[in-house]
Design a protein around this motif. Structure first.
Motif: not given
Length: 258
Positions: A12, A16, A51, A62, A66
């Motif tokens: 993750l 990002a 995701v 993402l 999130t």
């Protein structure tokens, strides 16, 4: 921490950091993980909405969950509500973009921003992780760490992380952090974002944490003279926010600026 959970968190963070969709192979190269491991974890993360996979390119980015988690996190940060009135007054006084950032792991995340009304403006993306080792706000946040925490941080990120900032060495960064502690504020010239200069100051938000309040403007306009003019009001605003939260902001007097 469970090893699979740590690897999933790393995936993750990698998504990002790259700021675009990436394949399982690319993520594996970034994290030095087997493609099969990355693929398995991506599928699990996709099921939870953390995701999502583009049906055409087959690349991953993402997911919507999130954003949900990020907004929930932002809602719990009391300093936002305390800081916003001061940020708006500071924006009105300086007509530059004012931002508030906090440390999240090895990154800084902007949790609030008040944009300049001018046609010339510089802004960050609220909620997006930025490298903690680059930029004025990052140095302010790093300056709050103990020596042991700072050593652990530099060991975790490695020397390669410091090659794109000025000065391009680990020792140079440590010297800048020490200077930030001495002055009580930090300046940055086109470090985190090209064409943007920034001044940042700390806001104690607990006995062991600080947030970073910053003023940013286009480098063509926000030159050293205007940065110096902005530093005093910035530090005054940081003190006022800290005081409203019940903490004393240990900043030097603006009259002592170097």
């Amino acid at each position: 921490m469970n090893e699979s959970v740590r690897k999933a968190a790393d995936i993750l963070s990698a998504l990002a950091d790259v700021g675009r969709d990436a394949s399982a192979r690319e993520i594996g190269v970034l994290l030095d993980l087997p493609k099969s491991t990355v693929q398995r974890l991506l599928q699990a993360l996709e099921q939870s909405g953390l995701v999502r996979q583009d049906s055409a390119s087959r690349r991953y980015g993402l997911g919507p969950m999130t954003l949900t988690l990020g907004m929930s996190y932002l809602d719990r940060i009391d300093v936002r509500s305390q800081a916003l009135p001061h940020m708006m007054r500071l924006r009105d006084d300086l007509d530059e973009t004012i931002a508030l950032a906090v440390r999240v792991g090895h990154s800084r995340v902007y949790v609030e921003q008040v944009e300049s009304r001018s046609g010339l403006k510089a802004k960050a993306e609220v909620g997006r992780p930025y490298p903690l080792w680059a930029g004025a706000a990052g140095r302010v946040l790093l300056a709050s760490l103990s020596r042991e925490e700072l050593i652990r941080f530099t060991l975790d990120v490695g020397d390669a992380a410091f090659t794109h900032v000025t000065p391009p060495t680990l020792n140079g960064l440590l010297a800048q952090i020490e200077e930030t502690r001495r002055r009580g504020y930090a300046w940055a010239f086109e470090e985190a974002m090209r064409g943007v200069h920034t001044v940042a100051a700390p806001i104690p938000i607990s006995m062991s944490e600080v947030a970073a309040l910053s003023v940013s403007g286009p480098s063509t306009w926000f030159d050293e003279s205007r940065m110096k003019d902005a530093t005093g009001p910035l530090m005054d605003a940081a003190r006022a926010i800290s005081s409203s939260m019940g903490y004393t902001n240990p900043l030097p007097s603006p009259g002592k600026m170097a």
